[in-house]
Scaffold this active site. Structure first.
Site, mmCIF file in Angstrom:
data_model
loop_
_atom_site.group_PDB
_atom_site.id
_atom_site.type_symbol
_atom_site.label_atom_id
_atom_site.label_comp_id
_atom_site.label_asym_id
_atom_site.label_seq_id
_atom_site.Cartn_x
_atom_site.Cartn_y
_atom_site.Cartn_z
ATOM 1 N N ARG A 199 0.825 -1.212 0.000
ATOM 2 C CA ARG A 199 0.000 0.000 0.000
ATOM 3 C C ARG A 199 0.864 1.270 0.000
ATOM 4 O O ARG A 199 0.528 2.278 0.617
ATOM 5 C CB ARG A 199 -0.948 0.024 1.207
ATOM 6 C CG ARG A 199 -1.842 -1.191 1.326
ATOM 7 C CD ARG A 199 -2.810 -1.330 0.152
ATOM 8 N NE ARG A 199 -3.632 -2.509 0.322
ATOM 9 C CZ ARG A 199 -3.336 -3.714 -0.177
ATOM 10 N NH1 ARG A 199 -2.235 -3.871 -0.912
ATOM 11 N NH2 ARG A 199 -4.107 -4.738 0.016
ATOM 12 N N SER A 207 -11.145 1.701 2.981
ATOM 13 C CA SER A 207 -10.366 1.122 4.073
ATOM 14 C C SER A 207 -9.470 2.199 4.683
ATOM 15 O O SER A 207 -8.717 2.865 3.986
ATOM 16 C CB SER A 207 -9.520 -0.034 3.532
ATOM 17 O OG SER A 207 -8.784 -0.643 4.543
ATOM 18 N N GLU A 247 -4.315 4.464 5.447
ATOM 19 C CA GLU A 247 -4.340 4.436 3.989
ATOM 20 C C GLU A 247 -4.979 5.712 3.452
ATOM 21 O O GLU A 247 -4.708 6.124 2.330
ATOM 22 C CB GLU A 247 -5.145 3.233 3.488
ATOM 23 C CG GLU A 247 -4.476 1.894 3.668
ATOM 24 C CD GLU A 247 -5.253 0.764 3.012
ATOM 25 O OE1 GLU A 247 -6.210 1.049 2.267
ATOM 26 O OE2 GLU A 247 -4.906 -0.407 3.246
#
Length: 291
Positions: free
Chosen positions: A163, A212, A282
């Protein structure tokens, strides 16, 4: 210039979680040539924010003082370039890209169906789901800088992790070419259907959220840690930790960006206090959150 320009455009209309103030200017290009010409007209100190579907993005209530370039639905071309090689423009939605690949008999991108963003966003954060990640499929990318210069780059030009992607400064993704295996169209389409059903059963789809919120820490899941901290259903203003999936913060209808940011910070602090794990967000914050 043939693209659309809006002044003082409320950005809550353009992000997955709502909240946030207005952009001084929002521009939607007519096509790539229009975009390149527009970039060349901008002052060298103009703040630029690129926007796809607005997931994993939290824009300050103060808004954005410069230009927002919205590419979702504009730079959205998809094509099979050669056997096993797919070209995807940055503004194409991941879900449409997954279905396009499946129809072309190319497999490995089914996980894209569960990512609520664009190809450009997936490239920028190495998005993944259900064991799949973006960058293992990337053969090359094309980027653009604020002078409208297009460059072709390979994966070695980027630092890619979980990520996390570091790219050359001052460049943005225009498109990617991905290498995929040949496979059965019907099996790939069935897999997409299965993954979407699983997502609907476990995540608060249909409700406004930034997606998320935290990366999963090594060997664990952010949602499990948040749930174990007793934080499901916690509200700050109009922002709520989803009772369905603890790693989502939903906008119940009137959440400000400040509400969402405060709740993210509180959840992070509580998980660290109770479990000794510091979660990494994130969701990217842009704009002035101090005012």
């Amino acid at each position: 210039m043939r693209g659309e320009v809006r002044r003082d455009e409320p950005l809550a209309r353009h992000t997955g979680g709502g909240g946030g103030g207005a952009a001084a200017r929002l521009y939607r290009p007519a096509d790539r040539d229009d975009l390149l010409g527009f970039l060349r007209t901008l002052p060298s100190d103009e703040p630029i924010l690129w926007l796809g579907l607005g997931s994993n993005l939290l824009i300050a209530d103060a808004g954005w003082p410069g230009t927002v370039i919205e590419i979702h639905g504009c730079l959205a071309d998809m094509a099979v370039m050669a056997p096993g090689r797919l070209r995807l423009e940055a503004g194409a939605s991941c879900a449409k890209a997954a279905r396009f690949a499946a129809r072309a008999g190319l497999v490995g991108l089914e996980f894209f169906a569960g990512i609520p963003g664009t190809v450009g966003g997936a490239m920028a954060m190495n998005a993944g789901a259900w064991g799949g990640e973006t960058w293992p499929h990337v053969a090359l990318v094309r980027t653009v800088d604020r002078a409208g210069c297009v460059r072709e780059r390979g994966p070695a030009d980027f630092e890619v992790g979980y990520r996390h992607v570091v790219m050359p400064q001052g460049e943005w993704f225009l498109e990617a070419e991905m290498v995929l295996a040949s496979g059965d169209t019907h099996a790939a389409q069935a897999r997409i259907k299965e993954l979407l059903a699983r997502r609907a059963a476990t995540q608060p789809t249909g409700l406004p959220s930034c997606g998320s919120v935290f990366r999963n820490p090594p060997g664990d899941h952010a949602a499990r840690l948040i749930d174990a901290s007793g934080l499901k259903g916690l509200r700050f203003g109009g922002a709520e930790v989803s009772p369905k999936h603890a790693n989502f913060i939903i906008n119940t209808g009137n959440a400000s960006a400040r509400d969402i940011a405060r709740l993210i910070d509180h959840v992070r602090a509580e998980v660290e206090r109770q479990h000794g794990v510091r979660l990494i967000p994130e969701v990217r914050r842009v704009g002035d959150f101090q005012s």
